[in-house]
Design a protein around this motif. Structure first.
Motif, short mmCIF file in Angstrom:
data_model
loop_
_atom_site.label_atom_id
_atom_site.label_comp_id
_atom_site.label_asym_id
_atom_site.label_seq_id
_atom_site.Cartn_x
_atom_site.Cartn_y
_atom_site.Cartn_z
N ASN A 193 0.84 -1.20 0.00
CA ASN A 193 0.00 0.00 0.00
C ASN A 193 0.88 1.25 0.00
OD1 ASN A 193 -1.72 2.14 0.65
ND2 ASN A 193 -2.96 0.91 2.04
N PRO A 194 0.98 1.95 -1.13
CA PRO A 194 1.80 3.17 -1.16
C PRO A 194 1.38 4.23 -0.15
CG PRO A 194 1.30 2.45 -3.39
CD PRO A 194 0.47 1.60 -2.46
N ALA A 195 0.08 4.34 0.11
CA ALA A 195 -0.39 5.34 1.08
C ALA A 195 0.04 4.98 2.49
CB ALA A 195 -1.92 5.47 1.02
N ARG A 196 0.00 3.69 2.82
CA ARG A 196 0.42 3.24 4.15
C ARG A 196 1.90 3.54 4.38
NH1 ARG A 196 2.79 1.98 7.87
NH2 ARG A 196 2.46 0.32 9.40
N SER A 197 2.69 3.49 3.31
CA SER A 197 4.13 3.80 3.42
C SER A 197 4.40 5.30 3.36
CB SER A 197 4.90 3.10 2.29
OG SER A 197 4.79 1.70 2.39
N PHE A 198 3.54 6.04 2.65
CA PHE A 198 3.80 7.46 2.41
C PHE A 198 3.69 8.29 3.68
CE2 PHE A 198 2.30 11.75 1.38
CZ PHE A 198 3.30 12.18 0.51
N GLY A 199 2.64 8.09 4.46
CA GLY A 199 2.42 8.91 5.66
C GLY A 199 3.59 8.86 6.63
N PRO A 200 4.03 7.66 7.05
CA PRO A 200 5.18 7.58 7.95
C PRO A 200 6.45 8.18 7.37
CG PRO A 200 3.97 5.52 7.95
CD PRO A 200 3.38 6.35 6.86
N ALA A 201 6.69 7.96 6.07
CA ALA A 201 7.90 8.52 5.44
C ALA A 201 7.86 10.04 5.44
CB ALA A 201 8.02 7.99 4.01
N LEU A 202 6.69 10.61 5.18
CA LEU A 202 6.56 12.06 5.15
C LEU A 202 6.77 12.66 6.54
CD1 LEU A 202 5.73 14.64 3.53
CD2 LEU A 202 3.38 14.18 4.30
N VAL A 203 6.12 12.08 7.54
CA VAL A 203 6.21 12.64 8.88
C VAL A 203 7.60 12.44 9.47
CG1 VAL A 203 5.30 12.43 11.24
CG2 VAL A 203 3.73 12.40 9.30
N SER A 204 8.21 11.30 9.21
CA SER A 204 9.59 11.07 9.68
C SER A 204 10.63 11.72 8.79
CB SER A 204 9.86 9.56 9.75
OG SER A 204 9.00 8.91 10.65
N TRP A 205 10.20 12.12 7.60
CA TRP A 205 11.09 12.64 6.56
C TRP A 205 12.26 11.69 6.32
CZ3 TRP A 205 9.18 15.76 3.26
CH2 TRP A 205 9.99 16.35 2.31
N ASP A 206 11.89 10.42 6.16
CA ASP A 206 12.87 9.37 5.88
C ASP A 206 12.34 8.60 4.68
OD1 ASP A 206 14.61 7.26 5.75
OD2 ASP A 206 14.48 6.75 7.89
N TRP A 207 12.99 8.80 3.52
CA TRP A 207 12.50 8.21 2.28
C TRP A 207 13.34 7.01 1.85
CZ3 TRP A 207 7.92 10.23 1.08
CH2 TRP A 207 7.62 11.51 1.56
N THR A 208 14.00 6.37 2.82
CA THR A 208 14.83 5.21 2.52
C THR A 208 14.00 4.12 1.83
OG1 THR A 208 16.17 5.66 4.49
CG2 THR A 208 16.35 3.46 3.50
N ASP A 209 14.44 3.70 0.67
CA ASP A 209 13.80 2.62 -0.10
C ASP A 209 12.35 2.93 -0.49
OD1 ASP A 209 16.17 1.15 0.41
OD2 ASP A 209 15.32 0.29 2.23
N HIS A 210 11.92 4.18 -0.34
CA HIS A 210 10.49 4.47 -0.46
C HIS A 210 9.92 4.12 -1.83
CE1 HIS A 210 6.69 6.33 0.63
NE2 HIS A 210 6.73 7.04 -0.48
#
Length: 247
Positions: A193-210
């Motif tokens: 689920n791209p949305a499930r991965s997007f929110g945490p990456a955005l808030v943590s500002w960590d796009w590792t392997d995103h």
């Protein structure tokens, strides 16, 4: 062969579309809130990895099943990959799909922002590849897991000839999400689920392997939707259904 419907910009102003977007936002928000919240709790509590993974899998299985049922007005997609799979099967227009994707990403971001605030600033754990798992392996993991998710959606919810399992689709879809997390969570994170991965990456500002969590799920979801619709559903006439029937 399924035909992809483009739709028109007027859809965004239609009452049924507005209602669907509101419901899709609410259900995606609650799904991400529970899913990410459970991952955060598992990281804080003293538990071994297997117990934590099991807890995350169960939480996702339960919330997915409930939110699909609760989101019947929008179809309860919760997931850009699900929306893409239904688009490739001709069940939703391109215009409405784009609106759903924006809605899902906003809902995921809002849920993670609220979680960060409610937990006193804890990091929202992102999906990333495990040590020893390469990019290609991660993409293949996500393709296979998301394919199984969309195949289940089609077989238990979309297929008009689902027979004795009619009405059990949301619960069965939740089960396959939980099973997939148990199978792949230790390797790719089993996002699906791209949305499930997007929110945490955005808030943590960590796009590792995103990027893996966009490429893999979208390929898997699109393939499953196209293949199931093309090979297993037989219709003499298949117009776009009403929104309540789309998922």
């Amino acid at each position: 062969m399924p035909k992809i419907a483009l739709g028109t910009s007027r859809e965004a102003a239609q009452t049924d579309c507005i209602k669907a977007l509101v419901v899709e936002f609410v259900t995606t928000f609650l799904f991400v809130f529970v899913g990410v919240g459970t991952s955060m709790a598992a990281g804080e509590l003293e538990a071994n990895t297997l117990v934590s993974l099991f807890a995350v899998a169960v939480a996702h299985a339960l919330v997915v099943g409930v939110m699909i049922s609760a989101g019947h007005i929008s179809g309860g997609h919760l997931n850009p990959a699900v929306t893409l799979g239904l688009l490739f099967g001709g069940h939703i227009t391109v215009v409405r799909s784009i609106l759903y994707w924006i809605d899902q990403l906003l809902a995921s971001s809002a849920a993670c922002i609220l979680l960060k605030y409610l937990t006193g600033g804890l990091n929202t754990p992102i999906h990333s590849l495990a040590s020893g798992v390469g990019f290609l392996q991660g993409v293949i993991w996500e393709v296979v897991l998301t394919f199984s998710l969309l195949f289940t959606v089609y077989a238990t919810i979309v297929d008009p000839k689902k027979g004795s399992i009619d009405g059990l689709g949301p619960m069965l879809t939740g089960f396959v999400v939980g099973a997939n997390i148990l199978a792949g969570g230790a390797f790719s994170g089993a996002s699906m689920n791209p949305a499930r991965s997007f929110g945490p990456a955005l808030v943590s500002w960590d796009w590792t392997d995103h990027w893996v969590y966009w490429v893999g799920p979208l390929i898997g979801g699109g393939l499953a939707g196209f293949i199931y619709e093309y090979f297993f559903i037989v219709r003499t006439h298949a117009p776009l259904p009403h929104e309540e029937e789309a998922f």
